[in-house]
Each structure stands twice: as C-alpha cells, then as structure tokens.
Design a protein around this motif. Structure first.
Motif, PDB file in Angstrom:
ATOM      1  N   THR A 179     -13.512 -11.686 -11.981  1.00  0.00           N
ATOM      2  CA  THR A 179     -13.316 -10.302 -11.507  1.00  0.00           C
ATOM      3  C   THR A 179     -12.568 -10.311 -10.181  1.00  0.00           C
ATOM      4  O   THR A 179     -11.598  -9.565  -9.988  1.00  0.00           O
ATOM      5  N   GLN A 180     -13.006 -11.199  -9.281  1.00  0.00           N
ATOM      6  CA  GLN A 180     -12.373 -11.242  -7.955  1.00  0.00           C
ATOM      7  C   GLN A 180     -10.907 -11.669  -8.045  1.00  0.00           C
ATOM      8  O   GLN A 180     -10.059 -11.123  -7.359  1.00  0.00           O
ATOM      9  N   VAL A 181     -10.664 -12.652  -8.944  1.00  0.00           N
ATOM     10  CA  VAL A 181      -9.275 -13.139  -9.074  1.00  0.00           C
ATOM     11  C   VAL A 181      -8.380 -12.013  -9.599  1.00  0.00           C
ATOM     12  O   VAL A 181      -7.285 -11.769  -9.063  1.00  0.00           O
ATOM     13  N   ILE A 182      -8.872 -11.301 -10.641  1.00  0.00           N
ATOM     14  CA  ILE A 182      -8.053 -10.221 -11.218  1.00  0.00           C
ATOM     15  C   ILE A 182      -7.752  -9.162 -10.152  1.00  0.00           C
ATOM     16  O   ILE A 182      -6.612  -8.733  -9.978  1.00  0.00           O
ATOM     17  N   ILE A 183      -8.809  -8.810  -9.406  1.00  0.00           N
ATOM     18  CA  ILE A 183      -8.602  -7.790  -8.368  1.00  0.00           C
ATOM     19  C   ILE A 183      -7.649  -8.322  -7.296  1.00  0.00           C
ATOM     20  O   ILE A 183      -6.768  -7.605  -6.809  1.00  0.00           O
ATOM     21  N   GLY A 184      -7.779  -9.615  -6.997  1.00  0.00           N
ATOM     22  CA  GLY A 184      -6.892 -10.261  -6.014  1.00  0.00           C
ATOM     23  C   GLY A 184      -5.437 -10.169  -6.460  1.00  0.00           C
ATOM     24  O   GLY A 184      -4.545  -9.830  -5.664  1.00  0.00           O
ATOM     25  N   VAL A 185      -5.196 -10.472  -7.764  1.00  0.00           N
ATOM     26  CA  VAL A 185      -3.819 -10.453  -8.285  1.00  0.00           C
ATOM     27  C   VAL A 185      -3.251  -9.030  -8.206  1.00  0.00           C
ATOM     28  O   VAL A 185      -2.120  -8.817  -7.749  1.00  0.00           O
ATOM     29  N   VAL A 186      -4.078  -8.064  -8.635  1.00  0.00           N
ATOM     30  CA  VAL A 186      -3.613  -6.667  -8.617  1.00  0.00           C
ATOM     31  C   VAL A 186      -3.239  -6.265  -7.191  1.00  0.00           C
ATOM     32  O   VAL A 186      -2.155  -5.713  -6.949  1.00  0.00           O
ATOM     33  N   THR A 187      -4.103  -6.592  -6.244  1.00  0.00           N
ATOM     34  CA  THR A 187      -3.817  -6.178  -4.858  1.00  0.00           C
ATOM     35  C   THR A 187      -2.604  -6.925  -4.282  1.00  0.00           C
ATOM     36  O   THR A 187      -1.825  -6.354  -3.528  1.00  0.00           O
ATOM     37  N   PHE A 188      -2.429  -8.199  -4.703  1.00  0.00           N
ATOM     38  CA  PHE A 188      -1.278  -8.972  -4.214  1.00  0.00           C
ATOM     39  C   PHE A 188       0.039  -8.310  -4.651  1.00  0.00           C
ATOM     40  O   PHE A 188       0.975  -8.161  -3.877  1.00  0.00           O
ATOM     41  N   LEU A 189       0.062  -7.919  -5.954  1.00  0.00           N
ATOM     42  CA  LEU A 189       1.273  -7.296  -6.479  1.00  0.00           C
ATOM     43  C   LEU A 189       1.568  -5.991  -5.742  1.00  0.00           C
ATOM     44  O   LEU A 189       2.709  -5.736  -5.331  1.00  0.00           O
ATOM     45  N   ILE A 190       0.517  -5.202  -5.546  1.00  0.00           N
ATOM     46  CA  ILE A 190       0.709  -3.914  -4.859  1.00  0.00           C
ATOM     47  C   ILE A 190       1.150  -4.156  -3.414  1.00  0.00           C
ATOM     48  O   ILE A 190       2.009  -3.452  -2.881  1.00  0.00           O
ATOM     49  N   ASN A 191       0.592  -5.202  -2.811  1.00  0.00           N
ATOM     50  CA  ASN A 191       0.955  -5.579  -1.441  1.00  0.00           C
ATOM     51  C   ASN A 191       2.439  -5.821  -1.295  1.00  0.00           C
ATOM     52  O   ASN A 191       3.095  -5.327  -0.382  1.00  0.00           O
ATOM     53  N   ASN A 192       2.950  -6.649  -2.254  1.00  0.00           N
ATOM     54  CA  ASN A 192       4.364  -7.002  -2.191  1.00  0.00           C
ATOM     55  C   ASN A 192       5.259  -5.781  -2.370  1.00  0.00           C
ATOM     56  O   ASN A 192       6.280  -5.632  -1.705  1.00  0.00           O
ATOM     57  N   LEU A 193       4.815  -4.914  -3.290  1.00  0.00           N
ATOM     58  CA  LEU A 193       5.550  -3.680  -3.520  1.00  0.00           C
ATOM     59  C   LEU A 193       5.602  -2.857  -2.229  1.00  0.00           C
ATOM     60  O   LEU A 193       6.639  -2.298  -1.851  1.00  0.00           O
ATOM     61  N   ASN A 194       4.446  -2.861  -1.535  1.00  0.00           N
ATOM     62  CA  ASN A 194       4.333  -2.142  -0.264  1.00  0.00           C
ATOM     63  C   ASN A 194       5.280  -2.697   0.779  1.00  0.00           C
ATOM     64  O   ASN A 194       5.928  -1.941   1.508  1.00  0.00           O
ATOM     65  N   ILE A 195       5.336  -4.038   0.850  1.00  0.00           N
ATOM     66  CA  ILE A 195       6.200  -4.670   1.872  1.00  0.00           C
ATOM     67  C   ILE A 195       7.669  -4.288   1.639  1.00  0.00           C
ATOM     68  O   ILE A 195       8.385  -3.910   2.572  1.00  0.00           O
ATOM     69  N   ILE A 196       8.054  -4.370   0.347  1.00  0.00           N
ATOM     70  CA  ILE A 196       9.464  -4.045   0.022  1.00  0.00           C
ATOM     71  C   ILE A 196       9.770  -2.599   0.429  1.00  0.00           C
ATOM     72  O   ILE A 196      10.773  -2.290   1.071  1.00  0.00           O
ATOM     73  N   LEU A 197       8.797  -1.716   0.076  1.00  0.00           N
ATOM     74  CA  LEU A 197       8.971  -0.295   0.386  1.00  0.00           C
ATOM     75  C   LEU A 197       9.007  -0.066   1.898  1.00  0.00           C
ATOM     76  O   LEU A 197       9.823   0.721   2.411  1.00  0.00           O
ATOM     77  N   ALA A 198       8.136  -0.796   2.619  1.00  0.00           N
ATOM     78  CA  ALA A 198       8.064  -0.650   4.084  1.00  0.00           C
ATOM     79  C   ALA A 198       9.375  -1.081   4.718  1.00  0.00           C
ATOM     80  O   ALA A 198       9.907  -0.400   5.634  1.00  0.00           O
ATOM     81  N   ILE A 199       9.952  -2.213   4.228  1.00  0.00           N
ATOM     82  CA  ILE A 199      11.231  -2.695   4.778  1.00  0.00           C
ATOM     83  C   ILE A 199      12.316  -1.625   4.573  1.00  0.00           C
ATOM     84  O   ILE A 199      13.093  -1.311   5.476  1.00  0.00           O
ATOM     85  N   LEU A 234      11.847   1.566   4.298  1.00  0.00           N
ATOM     86  CA  LEU A 234      11.590   2.695   5.214  1.00  0.00           C
ATOM     87  C   LEU A 234      12.025   2.366   6.635  1.00  0.00           C
ATOM     88  O   LEU A 234      12.574   3.221   7.346  1.00  0.00           O
ATOM     89  N   ILE A 235      11.797   1.096   7.060  1.00  0.00           N
ATOM     90  CA  ILE A 235      12.211   0.687   8.417  1.00  0.00           C
ATOM     91  C   ILE A 235      13.730   0.755   8.536  1.00  0.00           C
ATOM     92  O   ILE A 235      14.278   1.282   9.508  1.00  0.00           O
ATOM     93  N   PHE A 236      14.421   0.191   7.492  1.00  0.00           N
ATOM     94  CA  PHE A 236      15.881   0.202   7.510  1.00  0.00           C
ATOM     95  C   PHE A 236      16.423   1.624   7.575  1.00  0.00           C
ATOM     96  O   PHE A 236      17.496   1.870   8.118  1.00  0.00           O
ATOM     97  N   ASN A 237      15.666   2.572   7.003  1.00  0.00           N
ATOM     98  CA  ASN A 237      16.110   3.964   7.022  1.00  0.00           C
ATOM     99  C   ASN A 237      15.613   4.724   8.236  1.00  0.00           C
ATOM    100  O   ASN A 237      15.745   5.955   8.300  1.00  0.00           O
ATOM    101  N   GLY A 238      14.926   4.023   9.153  1.00  0.00           N
ATOM    102  CA  GLY A 238      14.438   4.643  10.391  1.00  0.00           C
ATOM    103  C   GLY A 238      13.253   5.564  10.196  1.00  0.00           C
ATOM    104  O   GLY A 238      12.945   6.395  11.046  1.00  0.00           O
ATOM    105  N   ARG A 239      12.537   5.447   9.046  1.00  0.00           N
ATOM    106  CA  ARG A 239      11.389   6.334   8.807  1.00  0.00           C
ATOM    107  C   ARG A 239      10.064   5.679   9.148  1.00  0.00           C
ATOM    108  O   ARG A 239       9.008   6.284   8.981  1.00  0.00           O
ATOM    109  N   LEU A 240      10.146   4.422   9.586  1.00  0.00           N
ATOM    110  CA  LEU A 240       8.898   3.695   9.943  1.00  0.00           C
ATOM    111  C   LEU A 240       9.231   2.679  11.036  1.00  0.00           C
ATOM    112  O   LEU A 240      10.275   2.034  10.967  1.00  0.00           O
ATOM    113  N   SER A 241       8.333   2.582  12.059  1.00  0.00           N
ATOM    114  CA  SER A 241       8.580   1.578  13.109  1.00  0.00           C
ATOM    115  C   SER A 241       7.920   0.259  12.712  1.00  0.00           C
ATOM    116  O   SER A 241       7.007   0.244  11.861  1.00  0.00           O
ATOM    117  N   LEU A 242       8.363  -0.840  13.339  1.00  0.00           N
ATOM    118  CA  LEU A 242       7.801  -2.172  13.036  1.00  0.00           C
ATOM    119  C   LEU A 242       6.303  -2.217  13.367  1.00  0.00           C
ATOM    120  O   LEU A 242       5.477  -2.745  12.607  1.00  0.00           O
TER     121      LEU A 242
END
Ligand code: ATP
Length: 563
Positions: free
Chosen positions: A247-267, A269-277
């Motif tokens: 259960t923990q591993v599955i939840i870990g994998v799901v959160t990891f994938l969402i994390n990476n998606l978040n990082i890409i999205l955050a970058i 947003l930063i490049f577009n000046g909508r989010l600070s570092l």
C-alpha cells in the motif's frame, strides 16, 4: 463504510466507559495543534529567505530567520511538555482498560469463563488493551495532522491554485487504496489474533503441564510445536506487513508521479513570471506535508484495522452480562440458614453435548451427610458445580429453601455454600490469607482448624508462621497438606452447605480419620455432600446416593448401615 461506522461507535462507547480525564485530552490536543501550526509557518519563512537572497534584501532575511528561530523554540517547548503528558495519560488509560477487563473476567459467570480460551484472556488484558490505548493518541495525532493538512492546503492555494489542483488529484486515488488495503489488513489481523490466542494457550498449558512434559521426556516435541506456532505467527505477521508495505509503495509511486508533474508545471510558471523561486520551495514543502499526512493515514489505517479487531474482543468481555450479580432473594431469605435443597426434574447437558442428567429428582436436608457415589464420568462433579453455581446451564428446578438457585447472587451464595473442588490450589499469598481468602475470619479460628488437621505444628515452625507466603523462597506444601489447607478454607466460614469433591484423595489414613470426624461435627448443623469413590467409615448415620444413568438416587438401604 458500515464497518468503519460500527468501529467508530464502538471506540467512543469504550472511551465513555473508561474514566479518561477529558480535560487532559483536550489540553494535549490543543497543544498538539498549536505546535503544529507553528511548525507550519516554517516553509513560508524559508521561502521568504530565498526570495530575500534573490532580491538581496538583508532585512527580509534577518526578520524571517528571527521568526523561524522563535517558532522553533516555542514549538520545541510545547512538544516536550506535551510528550510528558501523553506518556502519563497513555499509561493511565492502559491500566484503566486492563482493570476493567480483569474485573469483567472475575465477575463473569464461571461457566462462561471456562469456555473462553485462556490464551485469549491473557491477550485481551495484555495486548488488546495496549493497542487500544495507543490508538487513542494516534487518533489525536490524526486530528492534528488533518488540521495541518488543511492549513498546508490553504498555504498551497495561496501560493498557486493550479499546482494545488494537480496535487489534490491524488486524493481519490489514495482514498480507494486505503479502503481496499484496510479490508485486507483486517482479515489478516483476525487470523493473526486467533493464532496468537492459541499460542498464548499453548504457553499457558505448557507451563501448567511442565511436570508431565519432563516426566515423559517430550521436550523435543514441545519445542517443535513451539517453533511451529512461532513460525505460523511470523508468517501471518509478514503477510500483514506485506499488505501495508505494498500500500505504501503504491501511494509512494502515485505521489512521486504527481510530484514530478508539479515540478514541471512550477518551472513553467516561474519561466512565465507567475511564481517566484522562494514560493516554489515553500509550495514543495507544504505539498510534502500534505502528502506526508496521506502516507501517515495509510499507516494509521492498518492500525485502525488492528484496533477494530481488539475493540470487538475487549467489548465482548467488558459488555458480557454478569449473571451472578443478579439478586432476586428477599432480605428475610437472604439471612436464613439453608435447611433444604430440592432438585426437581434436573437436566443438564454439557457444551460438548453430553447429557449428564435427565429429569432427575432428589432432596438434601440439613443435619445430613450425603455420600455421592458413581462411576467416573457419571456426573458427581457436575452436580456439585451446579449446586455451587459454577455451572448455570440446566433445566428443571433447584430450590434452596424454596427459592430457585438462579435467583441467588454469587455473593450471597458464597457465604452459604463452601465447595472444595478436586483441583486444590494455593495462591502465592500468606497461609493465613490462603485459608481466610480475605473473608472476615479471626486468626484463632484458623489456628483451631489447623490444629485439628495437623497443620499447626508445621506452620508455626515456618519463618513467619501463619504469615509465611507460599511460593516465596520455594516454600510449598505437599499434595495432602494443600488438600487439608483447602479443606480448612471451606470450614472456617461456617457455611450452611458443604460440597466436597474427592477431598481425601491425597491424604493419609490418619489424617482422613481427622477429616471425617470434622465432617461429622459440621454436619450437625449443615448439609454435607461428599462426592467420593471411597468407602468411608462414619460414626453417624449417612445417606448414600448413587449417580448413574443420568439420575441421582438415594440408596435407602445404606441409611444407618455405617453407624
Ligand atoms: N467442562 C466440561 N465440558 C464438557 N464436558 C464436561 C465438562 N466437565 C465434565 N464434562 C463431562 O461431563 C460428564 C460428567 O463429568 P463429571 O466430572 O461430573 O464426572 P464425575 O462423576 O465427577 O467423574 P470423576 O469421578 O471421574 O471425577 C463427563 O462425561 C465429562 O466428560
């Protein structure tokens, strides 16, 4: 979902029954929330420091460092104080449950306790109570973590609504995983507890029967059984933890994938000046906390399943009705001496469906000794167990002075009926206490009976005489001496009815004579039932009864024959 609701209700009902100080719980909970809220401000200060570095604002850096330090000091002090309170309270809750359980076991009718696996009772007191008390604090932690999850979410929305939306997509997925794994863990937990109960019984029996194990040299076989028990339990435990782990591993994998998606999205947003570092760092921290709480929920979910199994087991013991407490006898009859016992159409079948008595009738009167004879297994002990209320599963009537036995409370009967069973037992308490068993008996009476049973000389030569503690420094009595102590225990309270089951099996001829003379004396003012295979020579008339073919009958021919 129904199961969760049931467990929830059961949990709060058990809490209500226990005397848990509500004020202490509220205080602990409030401090936990305060300290958590303080620690939640950290990522925001940290994000501001990074932004301060980027914009070279020393004032921002300095002030945020100071806020961080203050928050740290206050939350550390609060945590320390709280931990101390939690430890104190958790021990007191645990003891409270243990006391309630032990008390319920003692109050339970013997016929019911007898049926319950002894290992299970030990487990109930020892492990179920610990699991229950720990979940109380885990639940408090859950409340705090949920609050911190909500606060984190607010910060996340404040920093970036889009990133937050991506993060919370995980929620329904993880929720379904919890529900599914929870069910699996619960079924494993039920299997595990059953195995653990029988393991405890195995230990209990092995220690009780240690003598036979040694005499028959079966230590190897017992070792083998022990190993098998332990291995089975281990296997079940591993299965249970595997479910948790997956259960923990599955939840870990799901959160990891969402994390990476978040990082890409955050970058993006930063490049577009909508989010600070700095705010990206703060968001990351908050979303980590958010997901951390989800992971914690997954761990807690498995614990809640364990607890729900324990809760039901504890509930079964604590909620059991104590038949023995009901008193339906009026005041006048309560203090009257028992003159007669009338048994009408008595039928009794054991739990293993053996019909011991069928429609049997017999009366016992004061001033008589009844010798109960019969082949092994005919039902002599069962009769005494029924009359002493150890067994209450019978049909027909047993009238004591005209009132049904079931109407007497165990407490009332305790002062009127004494029973010496076949298993003679001395507790690890003093000799005086072993005989009085905490009833109001003067030492003089104890000494008198011990003199007559040839125990006095032996006792006064012990280091603390009547206050010498049995089993202390290896002190123990011989089989015959223990049997005489148990006999003395029955005599000293001067009851109306004496039930003796094979009471001379370990006693030598000289001492048997003394015991018989005492029985003759006490029968002058009581009803005495003596189950035996022996042909005793009494100096007073006795009534011989035989137990056979599911009936108890008086053998009139034997009347006066022994005089
Ligand atoms: N706790 C119990 N559970 C199930 N069956 C029982 C229990 N106690 C006794 N029995 C059964 O009830 C029957 C009567 O047993 P009981 O002990 O009353 O016989 P008894 O006449 O006292 O025997 P003994 O002379 O060997 O002591 C037996 O068949 C026995 O197997």
């Amino acid at each position: 979902m129904k199961d969760y609701k049931k467990d929830f209700v059961l949990f709060f009902n058990t809490i209500k029954k226990l005397n848990i100080p509500k004020r202490a719980i509220l205080l602990i909970l409030s401090i936990m929330i305060m300290s958590n809220v303080l620690s939640l401000a950290f990522p925001l200060f940290f994000g501001n420091i990074i932004n301060g570095i980027v914009s070279k604002s020393f004032y921002t850096i300095k002030m945020n460092l100071l806020y961080m330090f203050l928050c740290f000091v206050v939350s550390t002090v609060l945590d320390y104080k709280n931990q101390k309170m939690i430890i104190k309270l958790s021990y007191s809750v645990e003891l409270n449950i243990k006391e309630e359980l032990f008390n319920s076991i003692l109050e339970m009718p013997y016929s019911r306790v007898y049926k319950i696996d002894k290992g299970r009772l030990v487990n109930n007191i020892e492990s179920d109570s610990t699991i229950f008390s720990s979940i109380l604090f885990d639940n408090m932690n859950l409340v705090v973590q949920t609050i911190s999850m909500i606060i984190s979410l607010i910060f996340m929305v404040y920093i970036s609504p889009i990133l937050t939306l991506v993060t919370i997509v995980t929620f329904p997925i993880t929720f379904m995983i919890y529900i599914y794994s929870g069910r699996m863990i619960k079924s494993k937990e039920i299997e595990y507890t059953k195995m653990h109960d029988s393991f405890m019984s195995f230990l209990y029996e092995s220690l009780s029967g240690l003598k036979s194990i040694k005499i028959f040299k079966v230590e190897n076989k017992w070792n083998e059984m022990f190993r098998k028990n332990v291995m089975d339990i281990n296997e079940k435990n591993i299965e249970k933890f595997n479910v948790q782990l997956v259960t923990q591993v599955i939840i870990g994998v799901v959160t990891f994938l969402i994390n990476n998606l978040n990082i890409i999205l955050a970058i993006y947003l930063i490049f577009n000046g909508r989010l600070s570092l700095g705010m990206m760092t703060a968001f990351n921290e908050y979303s980590d906390r958010f997901k951390g709480v989800l992971l914690l929920l997954s761990k807690l979910n498995s614990k809640i399943q364990q607890v729900s199994v324990s809760l039901r087991r504890v509930g079964e013991i604590v909620d059991s009705e104590s038949i023995g407490k009901i008193e339906n006898v009026n005041d006048k009859e309560r203090y009257n001496k028992i003159e007669k016992i009338e048994i009408k159409n008595l039928s009794h079948t054991t739990q293993s469906s053996i019909e011991v008595f069928k429609d049997t009738n017999i009366n016992f009167y004061k001033n008589n000794i009844y010798l109960i004879k019969g082949a092994s297994g005919s039902g002599k002990t069962s009769l005494l167990n029924i009359l002493s209320k150890l067994i209450d599963e019978y049909t027909g009537e047993i009238l004591i002075n005209g009132i049904e036995l079931k109407c007497y409370s165990e407490e009332n009967l305790r002062n009127k009926v004494s029973y010496v069973t076949q298993d003679h037992y001395m507790f690890s308490i003093s000799i005086r206490e072993n005989i009085s068993l905490y009833r109001d008996v003067p030492l003089e009476d104890i000494e008198n009976i011990c003199k007559r049973l040839n125990l006095h000389e032996l006792i006064i030569n012990l280091p603390n005489q009547y206050d010498t503690v049995i089993n202390d420094e290896g002190l123990n009595f011989s089989g015959g001496q223990i049997q005489r102590v148990c006999f003395a225990r029955a005599i000293v309270s001067n009851p109306d009815v004496y039930l003796f089951d094979e009471i001379t099996s370990a006693i030598d001829q000289k001492n048997i004579e003394d015991v018989l003379r005492i029985i003759e004396e006490i029968s002058a003012n009581a009803i005495v039932l003596l189950a035996t295979h022996e042909n005793f020579k009494f100096n007073v008339p006795i009534i011989e009864c035989s137990v056979m073919n599911k009936r108890i009958e008086t053998n009139e021919l034997n009347l006066l024959q022994n005089v």
